[in-house]
Structure formats: structure tokens, C-alpha cells
Design a protein around this motif. Structure first.
Motif, PDB file in Angstrom:
ATOM      1  N   ASP A  77      44.808  34.746  37.593  1.00  0.00           N
ATOM      2  CA  ASP A  77      44.304  34.200  38.842  1.00  0.00           C
ATOM      3  C   ASP A  77      42.991  34.926  39.128  1.00  0.00           C
ATOM      4  O   ASP A  77      42.737  36.001  38.571  1.00  0.00           O
ATOM      5  N   LEU A  78      42.154  34.369  40.000  1.00  0.00           N
ATOM      6  CA  LEU A  78      40.861  34.989  40.291  1.00  0.00           C
ATOM      7  C   LEU A  78      40.897  35.828  41.566  1.00  0.00           C
ATOM      8  O   LEU A  78      40.804  37.054  41.523  1.00  0.00           O
ATOM      9  N   ASP A  79      41.057  35.156  42.706  1.00  0.00           N
ATOM     10  CA  ASP A  79      40.978  35.840  43.995  1.00  0.00           C
ATOM     11  C   ASP A  79      42.217  36.685  44.254  1.00  0.00           C
ATOM     12  O   ASP A  79      43.348  36.221  44.123  1.00  0.00           O
ATOM     13  N   ASN A  80      41.977  37.938  44.616  1.00  0.00           N
ATOM     14  CA  ASN A  80      43.021  38.927  44.901  1.00  0.00           C
ATOM     15  C   ASN A  80      43.824  39.326  43.666  1.00  0.00           C
ATOM     16  O   ASN A  80      44.884  39.935  43.783  1.00  0.00           O
ATOM     17  N   THR A  81      43.289  38.983  42.496  1.00  0.00           N
ATOM     18  CA  THR A  81      43.852  39.464  41.234  1.00  0.00           C
ATOM     19  C   THR A  81      42.773  40.188  40.435  1.00  0.00           C
ATOM     20  O   THR A  81      42.962  41.319  39.998  1.00  0.00           O
ATOM     21  N   LEU A  82      41.628  39.532  40.268  1.00  0.00           N
ATOM     22  CA  LEU A  82      40.484  40.183  39.626  1.00  0.00           C
ATOM     23  C   LEU A  82      39.527  40.766  40.664  1.00  0.00           C
ATOM     24  O   LEU A  82      38.935  41.820  40.452  1.00  0.00           O
ATOM     25  N   LEU A  83      39.366  40.071  41.776  1.00  0.00           N
ATOM     26  CA  LEU A  83      38.450  40.533  42.816  1.00  0.00           C
ATOM     27  C   LEU A  83      39.133  40.513  44.178  1.00  0.00           C
ATOM     28  O   LEU A  83      40.049  39.729  44.419  1.00  0.00           O
ATOM     29  N   ASP A  84      38.659  41.402  45.055  1.00  0.00           N
ATOM     30  CA  ASP A  84      39.255  41.561  46.386  1.00  0.00           C
ATOM     31  C   ASP A  84      38.639  40.528  47.328  1.00  0.00           C
ATOM     32  O   ASP A  84      37.758  40.829  48.135  1.00  0.00           O
ATOM     33  N   PHE A  85      39.129  39.299  47.229  1.00  0.00           N
ATOM     34  CA  PHE A  85      38.535  38.169  47.939  1.00  0.00           C
ATOM     35  C   PHE A  85      38.698  38.277  49.452  1.00  0.00           C
ATOM     36  O   PHE A  85      37.745  38.060  50.207  1.00  0.00           O
ATOM     37  N   LEU A  86      39.879  38.598  49.923  1.00  0.00           N
ATOM     38  CA  LEU A  86      40.119  38.595  51.365  1.00  0.00           C
ATOM     39  C   LEU A  86      39.325  39.679  52.083  1.00  0.00           C
ATOM     40  O   LEU A  86      38.837  39.474  53.193  1.00  0.00           O
ATOM     41  N   ARG A  87      39.171  40.823  51.448  1.00  0.00           N
ATOM     42  CA  ARG A  87      38.349  41.882  52.037  1.00  0.00           C
ATOM     43  C   ARG A  87      36.900  41.417  52.145  1.00  0.00           C
ATOM     44  O   ARG A  87      36.235  41.626  53.161  1.00  0.00           O
ATOM     45  N   MET A  88      36.397  40.783  51.085  1.00  0.00           N
ATOM     46  CA  MET A  88      35.041  40.256  51.102  1.00  0.00           C
ATOM     47  C   MET A  88      34.882  39.196  52.174  1.00  0.00           C
ATOM     48  O   MET A  88      33.908  39.190  52.930  1.00  0.00           O
TER      49      MET A  88
ATOM     50  N   ILE B 184      52.944  44.964  38.543  1.00  0.00           N
ATOM     51  CA  ILE B 184      52.013  46.059  38.276  1.00  0.00           C
ATOM     52  C   ILE B 184      51.314  46.502  39.559  1.00  0.00           C
ATOM     53  O   ILE B 184      51.032  45.699  40.442  1.00  0.00           O
ATOM     54  N   GLU B 185      51.040  47.793  39.646  1.00  0.00           N
ATOM     55  CA  GLU B 185      50.329  48.379  40.787  1.00  0.00           C
ATOM     56  C   GLU B 185      48.841  48.540  40.498  1.00  0.00           C
ATOM     57  O   GLU B 185      48.048  48.751  41.404  1.00  0.00           O
ATOM     58  N   ASP B 186      48.472  48.455  39.227  1.00  0.00           N
ATOM     59  CA  ASP B 186      47.087  48.610  38.776  1.00  0.00           C
ATOM     60  C   ASP B 186      46.916  47.668  37.594  1.00  0.00           C
ATOM     61  O   ASP B 186      47.830  47.537  36.771  1.00  0.00           O
ATOM     62  N   ILE B 187      45.774  47.027  37.494  1.00  0.00           N
ATOM     63  CA  ILE B 187      45.597  46.054  36.418  1.00  0.00           C
ATOM     64  C   ILE B 187      45.696  46.698  35.037  1.00  0.00           C
ATOM     65  O   ILE B 187      46.080  46.043  34.062  1.00  0.00           O
ATOM     66  N   LEU B 188      45.410  47.989  34.942  1.00  0.00           N
ATOM     67  CA  LEU B 188      45.549  48.670  33.651  1.00  0.00           C
ATOM     68  C   LEU B 188      47.004  48.734  33.189  1.00  0.00           C
ATOM     69  O   LEU B 188      47.266  48.891  31.995  1.00  0.00           O
ATOM     70  N   ASP B 189      47.938  48.608  34.127  1.00  0.00           N
ATOM     71  CA  ASP B 189      49.357  48.604  33.757  1.00  0.00           C
ATOM     72  C   ASP B 189      49.705  47.399  32.887  1.00  0.00           C
ATOM     73  O   ASP B 189      50.772  47.362  32.263  1.00  0.00           O
TER      74      ASP B 189
ATOM     75  N   MET C 120      50.801  35.193  32.375  1.00  0.00           N
ATOM     76  CA  MET C 120      50.028  34.892  33.582  1.00  0.00           C
ATOM     77  C   MET C 120      50.062  36.073  34.531  1.00  0.00           C
ATOM     78  O   MET C 120      51.128  36.627  34.815  1.00  0.00           O
ATOM     79  N   VAL C 121      48.893  36.442  35.059  1.00  0.00           N
ATOM     80  CA  VAL C 121      48.780  37.543  36.013  1.00  0.00           C
ATOM     81  C   VAL C 121      48.260  36.988  37.333  1.00  0.00           C
ATOM     82  O   VAL C 121      47.186  36.373  37.371  1.00  0.00           O
ATOM     83  N   GLY C 122      49.010  37.192  38.417  1.00  0.00           N
ATOM     84  CA  GLY C 122      48.568  36.680  39.708  1.00  0.00           C
ATOM     85  C   GLY C 122      49.200  37.415  40.869  1.00  0.00           C
ATOM     86  O   GLY C 122      50.200  38.120  40.711  1.00  0.00           O
ATOM     87  N   ASP C 123      48.610  37.224  42.055  1.00  0.00           N
ATOM     88  CA  ASP C 123      49.061  37.936  43.252  1.00  0.00           C
ATOM     89  C   ASP C 123      49.925  37.083  44.169  1.00  0.00           C
ATOM     90  O   ASP C 123      50.463  37.587  45.152  1.00  0.00           O
ATOM     91  N   TRP C 124      50.049  35.779  43.889  1.00  0.00           N
ATOM     92  CA  TRP C 124      50.752  34.877  44.801  1.00  0.00           C
ATOM     93  C   TRP C 124      52.020  34.388  44.115  1.00  0.00           C
ATOM     94  O   TRP C 124      51.975  33.559  43.210  1.00  0.00           O
ATOM     95  N   ALA C 125      53.160  34.896  44.595  1.00  0.00           N
ATOM     96  CA  ALA C 125      54.432  34.604  43.930  1.00  0.00           C
ATOM     97  C   ALA C 125      54.737  33.114  43.892  1.00  0.00           C
ATOM     98  O   ALA C 125      55.162  32.580  42.862  1.00  0.00           O
ATOM     99  N   GLU C 126      54.522  32.426  45.013  1.00  0.00           N
ATOM    100  CA  GLU C 126      54.898  31.013  45.107  1.00  0.00           C
ATOM    101  C   GLU C 126      53.980  30.104  44.303  1.00  0.00           C
ATOM    102  O   GLU C 126      54.368  28.988  43.959  1.00  0.00           O
ATOM    103  N   ARG C 127      52.792  30.537  44.024  1.00  0.00           N
ATOM    104  CA  ARG C 127      51.848  29.695  43.279  1.00  0.00           C
ATOM    105  C   ARG C 127      51.645  30.190  41.845  1.00  0.00           C
ATOM    106  O   ARG C 127      51.932  29.485  40.887  1.00  0.00           O
ATOM    107  N   ASP C 128      51.136  31.408  41.709  1.00  0.00           N
ATOM    108  CA  ASP C 128      50.826  31.925  40.373  1.00  0.00           C
ATOM    109  C   ASP C 128      52.081  32.140  39.536  1.00  0.00           C
ATOM    110  O   ASP C 128      52.162  31.691  38.385  1.00  0.00           O
ATOM    111  N   ILE C 129      53.035  32.842  40.113  1.00  0.00           N
ATOM    112  CA  ILE C 129      54.216  33.241  39.349  1.00  0.00           C
ATOM    113  C   ILE C 129      55.165  32.063  39.140  1.00  0.00           C
ATOM    114  O   ILE C 129      55.584  31.771  38.015  1.00  0.00           O
ATOM    115  N   GLU C 130      55.501  31.372  40.207  1.00  0.00           N
ATOM    116  CA  GLU C 130      56.444  30.258  40.110  1.00  0.00           C
ATOM    117  C   GLU C 130      55.896  29.141  39.229  1.00  0.00           C
ATOM    118  O   GLU C 130      56.610  28.583  38.390  1.00  0.00           O
TER     119      GLU C 130
END
Length: 226
Positions: A8-19, A211-216, A172-182
Motif C-alpha cells: 500500500d502507499l499511504d501510511n505504509t510507505l509514507l506518512d500521509f495523514l501527518r502530511m 510489523i512495527e518497522d518496515i525493516l521487520d 501484501m504489506v498495508g496499514d488498513w486491515a479491512e482493505r489491504d489485509i482482507e
């Protein structure tokens, strides 16, 4: 064997909501400086209400905000808001820690990389290029490419097709359980929940890994590939 990693892009690779929040705050301050008579908190509430209705990527948010607030678009105030937004966006658009290192390590292992995002095509590419991430990815699938948003299988299937891999050969790597993961899990893709990007306090992601860090992600892929 894992042959490809889909992000996923936003909130997985980049901190979209903070921006996004920083850019909105800067836009409001600029509009007030240009003559808009409104309380900062009130303006922020109104703008986020528009996003709630129209979607977080809505490009005419300031047009609608000014029409609702003033009954018209004052172009001096409008322009000031856009400039303030863009300056803050450029300053605050950053990757999460270790993203570049993690992507480099995955590429060293011969893996193909993809992005599957619900963002509009141009906005997704602007973010990737602003962060000089565009060269890392073989495939980028955005909303316009299928007309469907996650968790619909269409974006995932398109990415798999362009990558030339089977579902069981991707993760698949993502921050949104209902969308990315499911969405990925339903078509047989292994899943990794990016807890570092979760803003909703998800307790049960349903992912194969968290994972707590993308390097994990690196030891997970290494173990899967034995």
C-alpha cells in the motif's frame, strides 16, 4: 516462494495523514492571513467535513469550503490557501523510517515490487516521485487502473498479472486491515500488517504477520523463502 512484494502507499510507505494535517493547517493559516474571517478550528472542522463526504483526495476542497463559508470563491484567499497547502505538503511528505533501506534489501534479493493504492493515479505518482521512490517499483496500480478500490480483488489481481506471479508467490504489506489485509487474504496472498502506520488502533488485523518497522519485513521474506 515469495517472488514479489506489494505495498500500500499511504501510511505504509509514507506518512500521509501527518502530511495532510500539516498541509491543511498551513492552508487555513494562509487563508486567514489573506483576509478570511474564521476561527482556525472552525475552518479545520469544515474542511474535514468536506473530505468526509467527498473523499480525502478531493481536489476542489478549498473551492467548496470558500463557497460554503463566503458564498463565493475569493481568489486571493483561494490562491493563498493553495500555496500554503503545497508548501507544507512538500515539507512534510516523508517516508517512514527505513523505507529506502527495506526496498533496497528486497531488490537485492531479486524480488519484484509493486504498489496498490486507492489514490488517484496522478497523486500516487506525484508522491512516489517527490520521495524518489518511483524507480523501485515494477508495477503501480491506482484507482483509475481498475475503477475499483480495495478490498475488491481487481486491484490486487491486476498487480499480480503485471508482476507475472501467482497469489501464493506474493506478499501484501498495508496499514488498513479491512482493505489491504482482507482484500489480499481473500485471493490467497500472504499479508503483513504495518502497525507503524495504523491510526485506528486495530487490535485484530487478521494478517499473517504484523510489523512495527518496515525493516521487520526482511526476515519474514527470508524465512518464507527458506
Amino acid at each position: 516462494m515469495i517472488k514479489a512484494v506489494i505495498f500500500d502507499l499511504d501510511n505504509t510507505l509514507l506518512d500521509f495523514l501527518r502530511m495532510k494535517e500539516a498541509a491543511i493547517d498551513a492552508a487555513i493559516e494562509a487563508m486567514i492571513d489573506a483576509g478570511l474571517k474564521i476561527d482556525q478550528a472552525d475552518a479545520k472542522t469544515r474542511i474535514y467535513a468536506i473530505y468526509e463526504t467527498r473523499g480525502i483526495e478531493y481536489q476542489q476542497v478549498f473551492d467548496q469550503f470558500l463557497e460554503e463559508t463566503l458564498g463565493k470563491i475569493d481568489y486571493k484567499i483561494h490562491a493563498a490557501g493553495i500555496v500554503g497547502y503545497r508548501k507544507a505538503r512538500e515539507a512534510k511528505l516523508v517516508t517512514y523510517p527505513h523505507v529506502n533501506l527495506a526496498l533496497t534489501e528486497l531488490l537485492k534479493r531479486g524480488l519484484r515490487l509493486a504498489v496498490v493504492s486507492d489514490a488517484p493515479r496522478l497523486q500516487a505518482w506525484l508522491r512516489l516521485c517527490s520521495l524518489t521512490l518511483q524507480h523501485h517499483f515494477d508495477v503501480v496500480v491506482t484507482f483509475e487502473d481498475t475503477g475499483k478500490k480495495k478490498p475488491d480483488p481487481a486491484p490486487f489481481l491486476k498487480a499480480l498479472g503485471e508482476l507475472g506471479v501467482k497469489p501464493q508467490e506474493a506478499i501484501m504489506v498495508g496499514d488498513w486491515a479491512e482493505r489491504d489485509i482482507e482484500g489480499a487474504r481473500k485471493i490467497g496472498i500472504k499479508t503483513v500488517f504495518a502497525k507503524y502506520g495504523d491510526v485506528t488502533g486495530t487490535k485484530h488485523s487478521g494478517a499473517d504477520f504484523e510489523i512495527e518497522d518496515i525493516l521487520d519485513l526482511i526476515p519474514i521474506v527470508d524465512k518464507e523463502n527458506g
